[in-house]
Design a protein around this motif. Structure first.
Motif, short mmCIF file in Angstrom:
data_model
loop_
_atom_site.label_atom_id
_atom_site.label_comp_id
_atom_site.label_asym_id
_atom_site.label_seq_id
_atom_site.Cartn_x
_atom_site.Cartn_y
_atom_site.Cartn_z
N LEU A 298 3.95 -6.65 8.05
CA LEU A 298 4.10 -5.96 6.77
C LEU A 298 3.09 -4.84 6.59
O LEU A 298 3.34 -3.88 5.86
N ALA A 299 1.93 -4.97 7.26
CA ALA A 299 0.91 -3.92 7.24
C ALA A 299 0.57 -3.49 5.81
O ALA A 299 0.62 -2.31 5.48
N TYR A 300 0.25 -4.48 4.96
CA TYR A 300 -0.14 -4.17 3.58
C TYR A 300 0.98 -3.45 2.86
O TYR A 300 0.77 -2.62 2.00
N THR A 301 2.21 -3.76 3.24
CA THR A 301 3.48 -3.18 2.76
C THR A 301 3.69 -1.75 3.23
O THR A 301 4.58 -1.06 2.72
N TYR A 302 2.94 -1.30 4.22
CA TYR A 302 3.23 -0.02 4.85
C TYR A 302 4.35 -0.16 5.89
O TYR A 302 4.91 0.83 6.34
N GLY A 303 4.65 -1.39 6.29
CA GLY A 303 5.81 -1.64 7.13
C GLY A 303 5.63 -1.26 8.59
O GLY A 303 4.53 -1.26 9.13
N ASP A 555 -2.65 -7.96 -4.62
CA ASP A 555 -3.31 -6.74 -5.09
C ASP A 555 -2.43 -5.51 -4.90
O ASP A 555 -2.30 -4.68 -5.80
N VAL A 556 -1.78 -5.39 -3.74
CA VAL A 556 -0.94 -4.21 -3.51
C VAL A 556 0.33 -4.26 -4.36
O VAL A 556 0.81 -3.23 -4.84
N ILE A 557 0.86 -5.44 -4.60
CA ILE A 557 2.04 -5.57 -5.46
C ILE A 557 1.69 -5.22 -6.90
O ILE A 557 2.44 -4.55 -7.61
N ALA A 558 0.49 -5.67 -7.34
CA ALA A 558 0.06 -5.35 -8.69
C ALA A 558 -0.17 -3.85 -8.87
O ALA A 558 0.16 -3.28 -9.91
N VAL A 559 -0.71 -3.21 -7.85
CA VAL A 559 -0.92 -1.77 -7.91
C VAL A 559 0.42 -1.04 -7.94
O VAL A 559 0.58 -0.02 -8.62
N THR A 560 1.41 -1.56 -7.24
CA THR A 560 2.71 -0.89 -7.16
C THR A 560 3.42 -0.85 -8.50
O THR A 560 3.87 0.20 -8.95
#
Length: 685
Positions: A298-303, A555-560
């Protein structure tokens, strides 16, 4: 007929008493094993209730410390129970005569849990420190050592691997299939739920699509060269695949297969090093369960990132090298280097280390031929030629590909040029050592090394040395993702880490001329492999991003999407509406400008740009002949999620929306804080 003499009553009583005395310690030992296992279960589930963020290596407690064991997920409970049942089975099956193995094995597990439990007790009394990332590292590292000791003293030793004849290949291939399907499903789920960003996934996927559609060879944007950020001409190999299967799922499958297939090559390398079937199987399964692979998918959702394609190629090259097929290894290494410039660096360092080892007088005899000054069958001259070739290749790529300006900007704190950066430990000691000597950097290294099982990894230091310069670069890089477990930057080092572990584990196996370290007689190779597998499994419970793992991407989902309840899930009303509306934009296939998560769903359109990068590149885009000084009018569709804040700010979204309205875009759909805008071509255009 002679009657057998009967034992006296006193002799029988003495024998019974002796047996009872021997049985008493054994009973207490069993009780102690169960008690320690129960305490480990409490410690493991307590840590599993927390969220461990892999960007910055911080920890968030889910509740008060005394309730933490009850707050863990059902999968965490089931996992901890299975691990402790396995540990108890091993501890109770080791022969009583092997008391040293038993003592050390139990002692190491006690060491693994005592500090986390002590910290939790102090926090309960409100005098202890806050939960920290070191706790899962400590627990998993020492637990793996405990398993290794017990397996080394297990009566069913490496010879039991004979029962695996033929089955080990099937089990490894089954693991590869399960890993491929699991990681593909994971990527598709995040993609469908609008949690994969256009950076990096869309960047590289769009280059393949543009090439296939005749919109420029590996061009992401008309104002940037093809290799402005990374050197990856190997993407051209994917163009025919895209023409056959023009779907983003292609990249998800390729990445999942690349990550999972490494298990097969690790197993093959272990067999090439003449490790037993059981040891090779355990090492192969350990590769699949190491935390960094689950995070990289997932690479921190960078895919998806094309560097994942280099990993199996590098492992296959090492396998070919061990099989004395140098030319095949070279071809595989060249293909791996075509996926990312970092592979060129690692290959060059590996060759340089092998050239130096040709002169090293104390190479292990059971790894290389004692009468030859070769390493992996190649002479020092051959390794020097390969080193120089890799060095020249990297310099040419770095100088002429266009990535120099982009990448060197991340080292500006260490110096203004390459020489200043290299001498920064002396010229700028505060910046260099201040960046290196930090707890989060240590956590990063341990997260990579512990799954490889440190006793074996460090014994393979001759291979490990080749990774140190590249690892130092990642640690001092002024780029936070470079030292994050979630990103791909350390992926090129993984093949060498596991080669070092396998060779180091083989050194630890007793030999007829055992004149080296005592470590040989303390661990068996199968113990090393079991230690690696159990360490991977336990650490993945906390940061592995596997089905049984604790969450690490809150954290990344909350930022999104902020603190809103809606997360654009495919099954929710907003997700369904957004998916339906995007069908028209995709079927149209024309140029589109969108926020990052939505832009990822437009890969394959003629031209795709994200809000943040459009504003950054706007001056260059305005200068193109087909933009007529008004770059936003070039796009046919603009799709904006006003709440998405991961790859652009709310203010940037508002600026683009205002500019689009001024340029004559018409709103075709608007709901859930998402707006679709379209602009038809004029007669003049």
């Amino acid at each position: 007929m002679n009657a057998k003499p009967k034992k006296s009553k006193r002799a029988l009583e003495r024998a019974a008493a002796s047996t009872q005395l021997r049985a008493t310690p054994r009973s207490w030992y069993r009780l102690g094993v169960v008690g320690i296992a129960l305490l480990w279960f409490i410690a493991a589930t307590s840590i599993a209730s927390r969220v461990h963020f892999v960007m910055g290596y911080s920890t968030l407690a889910a509740g008060p410390p005394q309730l933490e064991p009850l707050l863990a997920s059902n999968t965490a409970w089931a996992f901890a129970l299975c691990m402790m049942a396995l540990w108890c089975g091993l501890a109770l099956s080791v022969p009583w005569e092997a008391s040293a193995k038993l003592g050390w094995g139990v002692g190491f597990l006690l060491l693994a849990l005592v500090l986390p439990l002590t910290a939790m007790t102090l926090r309960t009394a409100e005098i202890g420190p806050s939960p920290n990332y070191w706790e899962p590292l400590w627990l998993s590292g020492w637990s793996g050592v405990s398993f290794a000791w017990l397996v080394s003293g297990w009566p069913a030793d490496e010879r039991s691997g004979a029962a695996l004849r033929g089955w080990d290949v099937g089990l490894i291939l089954t693991g590869v299939c399960v890993g491929t399907l699991g990681w593909t499903w994971q990527s598709v789920e995040y993609y469908n739920n609008f949690l994969l960003g256009y950076n990096d996934f869309g960047h590289f996927a769009q280059r393949v699509a543009n090439t296939a559609n005749g919109n420029g060879v590996l061009l992401e944007s008309p104002v940037l060269p093809m290799f402005w950020d990374h050197f990856n001409p190997g993407l051209l190999l994917l163009v025919p695949l895209w023409k056959l299967f023009p779907s983003v799922v292609l990249f998800f499958i390729l990445q999942a297969l690349s990550l999972a297939s490494g298990a097969f090559f690790v197993w093959g390398i272990a067999r090439q090093q003449r490790l037993g079937r059981l040891s090779a199987l355990l090492f192969g399964l350990a590769w699949l369960t190491q935390p960094v692979l689950g995070q990289m998918n997932l690479a921190y959702t960078y895919g998806w990132h094309p560097i994942s394609l280099a990993i199996p190629l590098m492992l296959a090259a090492l396998w070919a090298l061990l099989a004395r097929r140098a030319w095949l290894a070279l071809v595989l290494a060249i293909f791996a280097m075509s996926m990312e410039e970092g592979v060129i660096v690692v290959v060059g360092l590996f060759c340089a280390a092998n050239a130096a080892q040709c002169l090293w007088p104390l190479r292990p005899r059971n790894l290389d031929l004692p009468h030859s000054r070769t390493v992996f069958g190649l002479s020092m001259l051959a390794w020097l030629i390969l080193t120089v070739s890799a060095g020249i290749t990297f310099v040419l790529v770095f100088r002429w590909s266009g990535l120099a300006e982009f990448q060197t900007a991340r080292f500006v704190s260490l110096g203004g040029n390459a020489w200043e950066v290299l001498l920064s430990p002396i010229l700028r000691p505060t910046a260099f050592w201040g960046s290196l000597l930090r707890w989060d950097k240590l956590f990063f290294v341990l997260s990579l090394w512990l799954p490889c099982f440190l006793p074996g990894l460090l014994r393979g230091w001759r291979v490990l040395l080749a990774t140190i310069p590249a690892l130092l670069v990642l640690l001092v890089w002024d780029h936070r993702p470079a030292s994050s477990l979630a990103f791909q930057y350390a992926s090129t080092l993984l093949p060498l880490f596991w080669l070092a572990t396998i060779r180091g584990s083989r050194i630890c196996e007793p030999t007829s001329d055992d004149t080296l370290s005592r470590l040989r007689t303390q661990f068996k190779t199968v113990g090393m492999a079991a230690g690696a597998l159990t360490t991977c499994l336990i650490l993945s419970l906390y940061v592995g991003q596997l089905p049984y793992s604790s969450p690490t991407l809150w954290d990344v989902i909350a930022v999104t999407y902020g603190a809103h309840d809606e997360q654009r899930r495919a099954t929710d009303a907003d997700g369904r509406w957004l998916t339906e509306q995007l069908e028209q934009v995709r079927s149209d296939g024309t140029a589109a400008l969108a926020t990052g998560r939505i832009a990822a769903h437009l890969v394959g359109n003629r031209d795709v740009e994200t809000v943040g990068q459009y504003l950054l590149r706007r001056p260059q885009l305005a200068g193109l002949s087909d933009r007529l000084g008004n770059p936003i009018a070039y796009y046919r569709w603009i799709v904006l999620d006003r709440r998405e804040g991961f790859q652009q700010t709310v203010d940037q979204i508002a600026r683009v929306e205002a500019e689009a309205r001024q340029a004559g875009f018409q709103v075709t759909a608007e709901e859930f804080d998402i707006v679709f805008m379209h602009r038809a071509r004029t007669v003049a255009e």
